[in-house]
Design an enzyme around this catalytic site. Structure first.
Site, PDB file in Angstrom:
ATOM      1  N   ASN A  56       4.267   3.132  -3.225  1.00  0.00           N
ATOM      2  CA  ASN A  56       2.912   2.583  -3.157  1.00  0.00           C
ATOM      3  C   ASN A  56       2.011   3.364  -4.101  1.00  0.00           C
ATOM      4  O   ASN A  56       2.046   4.600  -4.107  1.00  0.00           O
ATOM      5  CB  ASN A  56       2.362   2.698  -1.731  1.00  0.00           C
ATOM      6  CG  ASN A  56       0.855   2.466  -1.678  1.00  0.00           C
ATOM      7  OD1 ASN A  56       0.397   1.327  -1.740  1.00  0.00           O
ATOM      8  ND2 ASN A  56       0.071   3.546  -1.604  1.00  0.00           N
ATOM      9  N   GLU A  57       1.222   2.652  -4.875  1.00  0.00           N
ATOM     10  CA  GLU A  57       0.272   3.282  -5.798  1.00  0.00           C
ATOM     11  C   GLU A  57       0.893   4.501  -6.490  1.00  0.00           C
ATOM     12  O   GLU A  57       0.355   5.602  -6.471  1.00  0.00           O
ATOM     13  CB  GLU A  57      -1.022   3.655  -5.073  1.00  0.00           C
ATOM     14  CG  GLU A  57      -1.797   2.436  -4.617  1.00  0.00           C
ATOM     15  CD  GLU A  57      -3.217   2.718  -4.122  1.00  0.00           C
ATOM     16  OE1 GLU A  57      -3.629   3.904  -4.086  1.00  0.00           O
ATOM     17  OE2 GLU A  57      -3.919   1.745  -3.786  1.00  0.00           O
TER      18      GLU A  57
ATOM     19  N   TYR B  20      -9.997  -3.511  -5.132  1.00  0.00           N
ATOM     20  CA  TYR B  20     -11.028  -3.494  -4.092  1.00  0.00           C
ATOM     21  C   TYR B  20     -12.378  -3.877  -4.690  1.00  0.00           C
ATOM     22  O   TYR B  20     -12.732  -3.438  -5.789  1.00  0.00           O
ATOM     23  CB  TYR B  20     -11.125  -2.106  -3.453  1.00  0.00           C
ATOM     24  CG  TYR B  20      -9.968  -1.785  -2.545  1.00  0.00           C
ATOM     25  CD1 TYR B  20      -9.956  -2.225  -1.221  1.00  0.00           C
ATOM     26  CD2 TYR B  20      -8.874  -1.044  -2.996  1.00  0.00           C
ATOM     27  CE1 TYR B  20      -8.897  -1.943  -0.374  1.00  0.00           C
ATOM     28  CE2 TYR B  20      -7.810  -0.756  -2.160  1.00  0.00           C
ATOM     29  CZ  TYR B  20      -7.835  -1.206  -0.845  1.00  0.00           C
ATOM     30  OH  TYR B  20      -6.769  -0.927  -0.018  1.00  0.00           O
TER      31      TYR B  20
ATOM     32  N   GLU C  75      -2.178   0.504   8.023  1.00  0.00           N
ATOM     33  CA  GLU C  75      -1.782   1.847   7.585  1.00  0.00           C
ATOM     34  C   GLU C  75      -2.094   2.860   8.672  1.00  0.00           C
ATOM     35  O   GLU C  75      -2.985   2.669   9.495  1.00  0.00           O
ATOM     36  CB  GLU C  75      -2.535   2.217   6.292  1.00  0.00           C
ATOM     37  CG  GLU C  75      -2.140   3.569   5.714  1.00  0.00           C
ATOM     38  CD  GLU C  75      -2.739   3.822   4.344  1.00  0.00           C
ATOM     39  OE1 GLU C  75      -2.387   4.833   3.716  1.00  0.00           O
ATOM     40  OE2 GLU C  75      -3.562   2.990   3.892  1.00  0.00           O
TER      41      GLU C  75
ATOM     42  N   GLU D 178      -3.062  -5.022  -1.546  1.00  0.00           N
ATOM     43  CA  GLU D 178      -4.270  -4.372  -1.039  1.00  0.00           C
ATOM     44  C   GLU D 178      -5.467  -5.018  -1.722  1.00  0.00           C
ATOM     45  O   GLU D 178      -5.576  -4.980  -2.954  1.00  0.00           O
ATOM     46  CB  GLU D 178      -4.271  -2.860  -1.283  1.00  0.00           C
ATOM     47  CG  GLU D 178      -3.256  -2.101  -0.444  1.00  0.00           C
ATOM     48  CD  GLU D 178      -3.398  -0.578  -0.555  1.00  0.00           C
ATOM     49  OE1 GLU D 178      -4.532  -0.083  -0.762  1.00  0.00           O
ATOM     50  OE2 GLU D 178      -2.364   0.108  -0.427  1.00  0.00           O
TER      51      GLU D 178
ATOM     52  N   GLN E 125      -8.110  -3.761   5.867  1.00  0.00           N
ATOM     53  CA  GLN E 125      -6.926  -3.671   6.702  1.00  0.00           C
ATOM     54  C   GLN E 125      -7.164  -4.429   8.004  1.00  0.00           C
ATOM     55  O   GLN E 125      -8.264  -4.937   8.229  1.00  0.00           O
ATOM     56  CB  GLN E 125      -6.582  -2.212   6.970  1.00  0.00           C
ATOM     57  CG  GLN E 125      -6.137  -1.452   5.739  1.00  0.00           C
ATOM     58  CD  GLN E 125      -5.595  -0.071   6.074  1.00  0.00           C
ATOM     59  OE1 GLN E 125      -5.301   0.265   7.211  1.00  0.00           O
ATOM     60  NE2 GLN E 125      -5.490   0.752   5.040  1.00  0.00           N
TER      61      GLN E 125
END
Length: 512
Positions: free
Chosen positions: A191-192, A259, A44, A316, A365
């Site tokens: 995204n999201e 996460y 990103e 992610e 990432q």
């Protein structure tokens, strides 16, 4: 009395030994394949991920092609990364692709409002990203702008990339130096969208997906694999609404983000390098929640897609700690310890074991951000413990999945317990069997007896990743403190495999 005490002590020792033994049964080909795309990466526009990561100052004295850093490219080629997701993340829904094409000196500057408020010059845009993917020999996965973009903007980006017509936008691509279509396949529609991508409801997003996806056309030789913006962790309602309201034939995949937070608290996530065994344990509890998430989201998807044609895309994932002291908190720069390697291996085992539904995933990432594979500092570069896991596990890419039944001892801390061992297995095209084993117990080795039913083999070799402490890291002064080593702790016993795996270790075995 002494004899009784001695007998009790002996029984206790035998019981302790028994409790520290795992049993595994591996059966033959399940008819499923572990997609190589499970081993994808995410880059990103965030902190030093793109700029000063992949894309460096033209005067930096390192090997480069244009401004793409080649030592980074070569390291990633070694582990065969199958795809690279770009430009975000939250950045994707404020990125306007036309700002990143054409002569670099003429490209408009923008403020990255999501990550640090820095000004970007757009010198790294579509052509630069696709040149990077070509160097990496990897497939691009582009996340399109739904949050602040338009249907026309996304449609024209797809046309710019994939069409070979004589339209104005295609002529623009040719003028910018690429006569032939790029043939980009993986395409994220936002995204999201539940958060930084527009704060949408699932009902609203499902309608937006249908609208945007309709105009993201398939051009000759370039069918799109459209991926819907899916749930935040355990938001099962989001998955339910999307699966109910988006036709299966419109989307190749539905994403999910999760996460691992050491403390479970977004306000104070915990240090990347300074943590106790109790915090290590809580981190692993949170890591193992991925199994529950995959199971429950998959069950919802099964209701609407029993043939499993829509992929669950975990695009992610990884550990998220507090940023390193003294760094820009908006850059999300964190160190990478043996603990993070154990998280990566455990998560990849979960994905491998759910390869019937999980067909794609991207670690967050790749460079200098969150659970990075690579860290850089000017001309220096190091490989993190997590990088070595992807090196070990690359043997599973596109291999036949072998089913595992596992009985594990517990790893206990402060009266709470989790399974000490997790594992996955596959068989490659040459017939070699690969078994990846993780021992999460920070203190005790585990003896593992493995039965391989209907699988012939005569020799075993392996690699191991471990270190003296769960907090051990690689630094620019000591870049090889945590590294892969040959493993000799496995042997053949009849047709069974007997392994003793040390505490806090990952082992991948090759049987042939």
């Amino acid at each position: 009395m002494k004899k009784i005490l001695f007998a009790l002590l002996l029984l206790w020792q035998l019981d302790a030994a028994a409790q520290n033994t795992a049993g595994i049964t591996i059966t033959g080909n399940t008819g499923q394949t572990i997609s190589r795309h499970i081993y994808g990466q995410f880059a990103e526009h965030l902190g030093r991920g793109i700029y000063d990561g992949f894309w460096v100052d033209k005067n930096l004295p390192v090997a480069k092609q244009d401004r793409i850093r080649l030592d980074v490219v070569n390291a990633l080629k070694k582990i065969k990364i199958p795809n690279l997701r770009w430009p975000g993340g939250c950045f994707a829904d404020e990125y306007h692709w036309r700002d990143g094409i054409g002569p670099r000196a003429q490209r408009p500057k923008m403020v990255n409002t999501n990550w640090g408020g820095i000004t970007e010059d757009n010198s790294f845009g579509t052509h630069e990203f696709l040149a990077l993917c070509k160097l990496l020999d990897t497939e691009p996965y582009i996340a399109g702008n739904v949050g602040s973009g338009t249907v026309e903007e996304m449609a024209k980006w797809v046309e710019y990339l994939n069409s070979n017509s004589s339209s104005t936008v295609v002529q623009m691509r040719k003028q910018n130096g690429h006569p032939e279509p790029y043939k980009v396949s993986f395409w994220g529609v936002g995204n999201e969208s539940w958060g930084c991508g527009g704060e949408m409801t699932p009902e609203f997003y499902a309608g937006q997906f249908r609208r945007y996806a309709t105009y993201a056309r398939n051009y000759p030789g370039s069918p799109l694999k459209k991926i819907a913006s899916g749930a935040n962790a355990s938001d099962y309602n989001w998955t339910e609404v999307c699966m109910k309201n988006i036709p299966n034939n419109m989307m190749w995949g539905l994403s999910m983000h999760y996460y691992t937070l050491p403390t479970g608290d977004w306000g104070k996530k915990g240090s990347a390098t300074k943590f106790s065994e109790a915090e290590y344990f809580s981190t692993m509890v949170n890591c193992l929640k991925m199994e529950e998430l995959v199971n429950k989201h998959s069950a919802i998807m099964d209701k609407y897609d029993p043939d499993k044609k829509v992929a669950l895309v975990v695009d992610e994932w990884g550990i998220w700690t507090d940023p390193e002291p003294g760094t820009n908190p908006g850059f999300l720069y964190q160190q990478n310890s043996l603990r993070d390697a154990l998280i990566a291996a455990t998560t990849l085992n979960i994905f491998n074991n759910h390869c019937d539904r999980v067909k794609m995933a991207e670690l967050a990432q790749t460079i200098n951000v969150l659970q990075a594979l690579i860290l850089t500092e000017k001309t220096k570069m190091l490989l993190t413990p997590t990088y070595h896991i992807f090196d070990m596990y690359k043997v599973h890419q596109d291999a036949k999945y072998l089913a595992i039944k596992l009985k594990s001892p517990d790893y206990e801390v402060n009266g709470k317990s989790i399974p000490a061992v997790n594992a996955s297995a596959s068989q490659d095209a040459t017939g070699k069997i690969h078994i990846s084993l993780v021992n999460l117990d920070a203190n005790k080795p585990v003896s593992i007896s493995t039965q391989l039913k209907d699988l012939a083999w005569s020799s075993v070799s392996g690699q191991i990743l471990t270190s003296a402490n769960i907090t051990d890291i690689n630094t620019f002064n000591q870049p090889a403190k945590v590294q892969l080593k040959n493993f000799a702790g496995a042997k053949k016993d009849g047709n069974n495999l007997v392994v003793t795996i040390p505490a806090k270790a990952v082992v991948t075995l090759e049987l042939k």
